[in-house]
Design a protein around this motif. Structure first.
Motif, PDB file in Angstrom:
ATOM      1  N   TYR A  80     -33.463   4.326 -14.370  1.00 47.20           N
ATOM      2  CA  TYR A  80     -32.194   4.291 -13.644  1.00 47.20           C
ATOM      3  C   TYR A  80     -32.480   4.787 -12.243  1.00 47.20           C
ATOM      4  CZ  TYR A  80     -31.850   9.330 -14.384  1.00 47.20           C
ATOM      5  OH  TYR A  80     -32.078  10.668 -14.365  1.00 47.20           O
ATOM      6  N   GLY A  81     -31.498   4.666 -11.364  1.00 49.39           N
ATOM      7  CA  GLY A  81     -31.684   4.918  -9.938  1.00 49.39           C
ATOM      8  C   GLY A  81     -32.569   6.098  -9.579  1.00 49.39           C
ATOM      9  N   ASN A  82     -32.118   7.312  -9.989  1.00 53.94           N
ATOM     10  CA  ASN A  82     -32.846   8.509  -9.577  1.00 53.94           C
ATOM     11  C   ASN A  82     -34.263   8.550 -10.126  1.00 53.94           C
ATOM     12  OD1 ASN A  82     -30.971   9.532  -7.977  1.00 53.94           O
ATOM     13  ND2 ASN A  82     -30.190  11.068  -9.424  1.00 53.94           N
ATOM     14  N   ASN A 115     -34.978   5.493  -0.308  1.00 55.71           N
ATOM     15  CA  ASN A 115     -33.567   5.853  -0.349  1.00 55.71           C
ATOM     16  C   ASN A 115     -32.928   5.326  -1.614  1.00 55.71           C
ATOM     17  OD1 ASN A 115     -30.576   5.341   0.359  1.00 55.71           O
ATOM     18  ND2 ASN A 115     -31.352   6.894   1.791  1.00 55.71           N
ATOM     19  N   LEU A 116     -32.049   6.152  -2.180  1.00 58.49           N
ATOM     20  CA  LEU A 116     -31.390   5.789  -3.433  1.00 58.49           C
ATOM     21  C   LEU A 116     -30.625   4.472  -3.312  1.00 58.49           C
ATOM     22  CD1 LEU A 116     -30.776   6.722  -6.307  1.00 58.49           C
ATOM     23  CD2 LEU A 116     -28.767   7.884  -5.401  1.00 58.49           C
ATOM     24  N   SER A 117     -29.890   4.335  -2.198  1.00 56.20           N
ATOM     25  CA  SER A 117     -29.066   3.133  -2.068  1.00 56.20           C
ATOM     26  C   SER A 117     -29.933   1.895  -1.974  1.00 56.20           C
ATOM     27  CB  SER A 117     -28.156   3.252  -0.849  1.00 56.20           C
ATOM     28  OG  SER A 117     -28.928   3.255   0.332  1.00 56.20           O
ATOM     29  N   GLU A 148     -37.771   8.943  -8.009  1.00 60.51           N
ATOM     30  CA  GLU A 148     -38.750  10.004  -8.253  1.00 60.51           C
ATOM     31  C   GLU A 148     -40.107   9.446  -8.635  1.00 60.51           C
ATOM     32  OE1 GLU A 148     -37.118  12.956 -10.987  1.00 60.51           O
ATOM     33  OE2 GLU A 148     -35.444  13.054  -9.550  1.00 60.51           O
ATOM     34  N   HIS A 164     -30.866   0.925  -5.394  1.00 56.58           N
ATOM     35  CA  HIS A 164     -29.759   0.294  -6.113  1.00 56.58           C
ATOM     36  C   HIS A 164     -29.581  -1.149  -5.701  1.00 56.58           C
ATOM     37  CE1 HIS A 164     -27.460   3.125  -8.672  1.00 56.58           C
ATOM     38  NE2 HIS A 164     -28.219   4.023  -8.039  1.00 56.58           N
ATOM     39  N   LYS A 221     -25.522   6.678 -17.151  1.00 57.67           N
ATOM     40  CA  LYS A 221     -26.564   6.074 -16.316  1.00 57.67           C
ATOM     41  C   LYS A 221     -26.512   4.563 -16.483  1.00 57.67           C
ATOM     42  CE  LYS A 221     -29.754   9.869 -17.197  1.00 57.67           C
ATOM     43  NZ  LYS A 221     -30.809  10.294 -18.120  1.00 57.67           N
ATOM     44  N   ARG A 222     -26.845   3.858 -15.412  1.00 52.10           N
ATOM     45  CA  ARG A 222     -27.048   2.421 -15.565  1.00 52.10           C
ATOM     46  C   ARG A 222     -28.545   2.220 -15.778  1.00 52.10           C
ATOM     47  NH1 ARG A 222     -24.531  -2.447 -14.601  1.00 52.10           N
ATOM     48  NH2 ARG A 222     -22.639  -1.422 -13.886  1.00 52.10           N
TER      49      ARG A 222
END
Lengths: 884, 112
Positions: B25-27, B42-44, B31, B47, B75-76
């Motif tokens: 998932y994103g985070n 960047n997180l965005s 990491e 995504h 979470k996605r």
């Protein structure tokens, strides 16, 4: 607490819902880690920043569906399916297109007309700086204004320019009718006089000949039309023509042919000569007198913004002058902008032509109404029709069509229909314009104006959005299964359709009632007793005799010749006839009030020729000498005006009436001016001198005061030989002058030509409105019946005949008609009352037009419902019942 | 598959999704990238890339379990699809093919 983060809050609003939870979770997780790593403040800041970073097209413009579907292919499909649908439902499509085309065409036509009226006089490059001087008299003490006039004295222009530097230049504009001789041909023409500045102030472009106009006083400038009449296809420039001026013929040379902008310009002229020639027409004294309003005075201001300032300045100086002279009255000038002249009916008409603002306004409203009806028609038909296509919509939904797609498809079809309608409508306007111009005597020409075209485009877009949007909204709510079973089950749309029907019938009913009222008033005017006998009354122009004596000689000669004829009952001489407004005399009353009275110079035969009635005293003696007679006859209105009990004992209370005029009789009121006006006080005299001394001003279209025409009363019997005789006597009396005459009732018709024109316009537009409403009704009734085919089938199986069916389906429309009537009657009543108020002599509003109009509409409805029901009843019940 | 094209970043994210298996998932992806290739992303951006990959059919997503540290949000979770694996493999192979064409070892021709 992270909920309150502004970045997150913003993101929540913008982000698609299905993505938000995952994103928010990730952001919060990051925030938690940041808090542990770097502390709360920093973490908060980071959260905001990170959340803001999600506000990007890749996230916020991400829709659940659709991003992937190939829209261009779908549009092609809509176009194809739409076109097929239009062709398949030929009946519905043609009704829809016809209604819209009628509405768009009609409103575009009215638009062109109204734009034409508004653009009058705007083709001059200096339009904004040109003003016309309109004068009125004001009583200094009371401030009361009187005798407003658009024609002003001849010396006014030069005087104003001399005193006021704001005036760049001026031109005077006058006219008189006379004969023009070219070789052996004699033409009767109105000749215009204008200062040489005329062509510099106004932009009448030279088509042929020299650019420098009016260099010498014997130049004449022609319009294209008159050049064609005089010289055919020859080159007119340099040709000579003779203009009859008083008792002489003067030679003029054609200097140029100009474009007179007929139909766009308030100043109409065909033959125009330099102003100084006017001196020979009006005489030295009048030419330099301040008292005779004979010409229009136009000023060219150096700056438009100075108009009101200049006006005040002029009026101040007028006031000072009259105070110096101890005059209780002063002149007041109004500087009327040229661009407002056409539609300003607050000022009296002068020499320039004027339009009628009320009618322009009415026509705009009618055009807008018809357009509105056509749009309502289109929307109701289109959306109604969509419901007969439920199966198709159901299939599309099953196949995965979403609401947007169904809407797009419906809009596409509406757009196609609209475009066809617009093309048909505008094309027919192009072909109809000549007919329109003929009917209402206008000079509209076809053009694609930016504003109306943009307006039509905007209108089409609105129609498309509404006509496609409403049904798609309703349809989308349906379950596909229901749709497939053809179950509409939504009553809202039925009501909407009823509303549409009511709107249309209210409008067309109101228009039809209005038409009836208008026709009744016009007929009333025609049949009204005018106070004189207009039948078999013929006017012969004396063609501007050279002098008063010459006129009297012609009259005598004619009368003696005519006395031998049994076909001519009476021949009278008159100064004013029914072609133009009559002469007005103004003078000061003994009390100092200005007074204005109508005046006509007649001969003793006038009474019998006109069929007037003497109510008191006596009429002029036949054997009396006309020259120098001091006797006058007045009308009842004048007696009433001065509130006399015994008119024969009084005199007209003029301050300076030194010579003793004598009122010898009173005639019954008769209409010598339009029925719009009430009968004004009138003085009849054998000689102008009877009352001329002491008269301070004169407004006239005839100069000098003398007999200008004959009124010939024809004896009962055949008209044609009498007419021949009238002409042959004229030939004997004055063979070198053209014969010109007209029946009085025809001249009167000409006075009401404007009303006639508008009667026609209103008749046609109510026909249009009625047609559109009927088209709409046909469409709606058919849709209704189509949905009720099963019901009809069952009813027929159970034994209903056509009569039962008709009764059953007509019942539904009764309520609608009642509502329409309730709305239309008060509106029509109000509008009719407003219009009738413009007439002094008018019909009262009777219930008859209302009843007849309503019956017409009801009959129409009954007829449409009947025919369509009959057609529906022809289908065999088994055909409709076997479904499902 | 000849028309498919993956950007460098798309390829990286897709690979990481493949590596993380059920926990992508994103985070986690951010990491993982930091850890493995030492790159701050960047997180965005991650995504957006994930959604784009989903559009192309290389990953699919479903909502996974909620944890406390996410404030209760689920979470996605993204998983790589067969198509995704195939495109990764295809890219890797085509790159290897190209790689092989580069003369890599110097056998000393120029040393004499």
């Amino acid at each position: 607490m992270e909920h309150h983060n502004p970045g997150l809050r913003l993101l929540r609003r913008l982000c698609p819902d299905n993505l938000f939870e995952g994103i928010e979770g990730d952001l919060v997780e990051q925030y938690q880690k940041d808090t542990i790593k770097r502390g709360t403040a920093w973490a908060k800041w980071q959260l905001t920043l990170n959340a803001m970073r999600f506000i990007r097209p890749g996230i916020i413009s991400r829709n659940k569906f659709n991003t992937n579907s190939n829209t261009t292919v779908m549009w092609k499909n809509y176009l194809k399916v739409g076109w097929r649908n239009i062709l398949r439902n030929g009946f519905y499509s043609s009704i829809n297109v016809a209604g819209l085309a009628l509405g768009l065409g009609f409103s575009y036509l009215t638009f062109l007309y109204v734009v034409g009226e508004h653009n009058y006089d705007r083709f001059h490059s200096k339009t904004a700086q040109i003003v016309r001087v309109v004068e009125s008299t004001v009583q200094v003490e009371t401030g009361q204004q009187k005798n407003s006039s658009s024609v002003t004295a001849i010396p006014l222009g030069p005087l104003l320019q001399q005193d006021f530097p704001e005036i760049e230049s001026f031109t005077r504009f006058g006219s008189w009718s006379t004969s023009i001789k070219i070789g052996d041909d004699v033409f009767k023409e109105t000749v215009t006089v204008a200062d040489e500045t005329f062509f510099r102030i106004f932009d009448f472009n030279v088509l042929q000949g020299s650019d420098k106009l009016f260099v010498n006083p014997s130049e004449v400038v022609l319009s294209e039309e008159s050049s064609h009449t005089f010289f055919g296809n020859e080159d007119p420039v340099g040709q000579d023509l003779l203009i009859e001026m008083g008792d002489t013929l003067k030679l003029f040379t054609v200097a140029a042919v100009v474009d007179n902008h007929d139909g766009e310009s308030s100043q109409h002229f065909d033959v125009i000569i330099p102003f100084e020639n006017f001196k020979r027409i009006v005489g030295e004294e009048v030419y330099s007198s301040q008292n005779y309003g004979l010409v229009e005075t136009f000023l060219l201001l150096s700056d438009n913004s100075q108009r009101s300032f200049l006006q005040e300045k002029i009026n101040d100086s007028f006031l000072t002058k009259s105070k110096e002279k101890n005059d209780p009255n002063a002149l007041v000038a109004y500087l009327q902008p040229l661009r407002e002249m056409r539609l300003d009916d607050a000022r009296p008409a002068g020499i320039s032509t004027v339009g009628n603002p009320t009618y322009v306004y009415v026509l705009t409203c009618v055009g807008a109404l018809i357009l509105f009806m056509a749009c309502v028609n289109f929307v109701s038909l289109t959306s109604g029709h969509t419901f007969s296509r439920m199966k198709e919509v159901g299939v599309r939904k099953v196949m995965g069509a979403i609401r947007g797609q169904i809407r797009n498809q419906l809009m596409m079809e509406a757009l196609l229909l609209c475009l066809v309608g617009a093309v048909v409508g505008l094309t027919s306007v192009y072909f109809i314009i000549p007919l329109f111009n003929l009917l209402i005597n206008s000079t509209v020409h076809f053009s694609f104006e930016t504003i109306p075209v943009l307006f039509i485009i905007a209108l089409i877009l609105i129609i498309v959005i509404v006509a496609g949007g409403i049904p798609s909204r309703l349809l989308v709510m349906l379950q596909p299964a229901q749709a497939l079973k053809n179950k509409a089950g939504n009553n809202g749309r039925g009501n909407a359709m009823h509303v549409f029907v009511v709107i249309q019938f209210t409008l067309s009913l109101a228009l039809i009632i209005g038409t009836f009222v208008m026709n009744r008033q016009m007929n009333y005017i025609y049949e009204k007793n005018l106070g004189f006998d207009k039948e078999r009354l013929f006017q012969v122009s004396l063609n501007n005799p050279a002098s008063k004596n010459e006129a009297a000689r012609l009259v005598n000669l004619y009368q003696s010749q005519a006395s031998n004829s049994s076909r001519l009952m009476a021949v009278a001489a008159q100064m004013n006839d029914y072609e133009e407004p009559w002469t007005r005399l103004s003078f000061m009353q003994e009390a100092g009030d200005p007074e204005e009275l109508y005046f006509n110079m007649v001969d003793p035969n006038y009474l019998s020729a006109m069929g007037l009635e003497v109510v008191a005293g006596k009429w002029f003696d036949k054997n009396q000498k006309t020259e120098g007679s001091k006797q006058i006859v007045v009308n009842e209105a004048l007696v009433k005006h001065f509130q006399w009990d015994d008119p024969l004992a009084h005199q007209i209370p003029g301050k300076n009436f030194e010579s003793q005029h004598e009122i010898i009789g009173v005639v019954k009121d008769y209409h010598f001016s339009s029925l719009h006006n009430k009968i004004e006080p009138l003085i009849l005299a054998l000689d102008q001198d009877a009352i001329s001394e002491g008269v301070t001003g004169l407004t006239t279209y005839r100069w000098p005061p003398m007999y200008n025409s004959l009124a010939v009363k024809i004896s009962p019997g055949e008209i044609q030989p009498a007419l021949k005789e009238i002409e042959s006597i004229w030939r004997e009396v004055k063979g070198d002058s053209p014969f010109e005459g007209a029946f009085v009732d025809q001249s009167l018709d000409a006075q009401y030509a404007n009303e006639q024109r508008w009667k026609r316009i209103i008749n046609y537009s109510s026909l249009f409105a009625y047609t559109i409403a009927t088209l709409g009704l046909i469409g709606l009734v058919r849709l209704l019946l189509q949905r009720k085919m099963k019901e009809i089938g069952i009813r027929r199986v159970l034994g209903s005949d056509f009569g039962n069916l008709l009764l059953h389906f007509s019942k539904g429309f009764v309520t609608l008609v009642v509502v329409a009537v309730l709305l239309a009657w008060p509106a029509a009543w109000w509008a009719g009352e407003q219009w009738l108020q413009s007439f002094t002599y008018r019909v009262t509003l009777s219930p008859l037009p209302f009843v007849v109009g309503t019956l017409t509409v009801c009959l129409g409805i009954f007829f449409v419902v009947g025919i369509l029901t009959w057609i529906a009843a022809q289908t065999r019940p088994v055909e409709v019942l076997k479904n499902e | 598959m000849s028309k498919t094209y993956l950007g460098e970043f798309e390829e990286l994210v897709l690979t990481i999704v493949g590596i993380l298996q059920d926990d992508a998932y994103g985070n986690a992806i951010v990491e993982e990238i930091k850890q493995r290739v030492d790159r701050d992303v960047n997180l965005s951006a991650v995504h957006v890339t994930l959604y784009r990959l989903e559009d192309k059919g290389y990953v699919k997503s479903q909502m996974g379990g909620a944890t406390n540290e996410r404030g209760g949000r689920r979470k996605r979770i993204f998983t790589i699809t067969n198509a995704g694996l195939a495109v990764l493999r295809a890219m890797k192979e085509s790159r290897m093919d190209l790689w092989k064409l580069i003369p890599q070892l110097n056998f000393g021709y120029g040393a004499s």
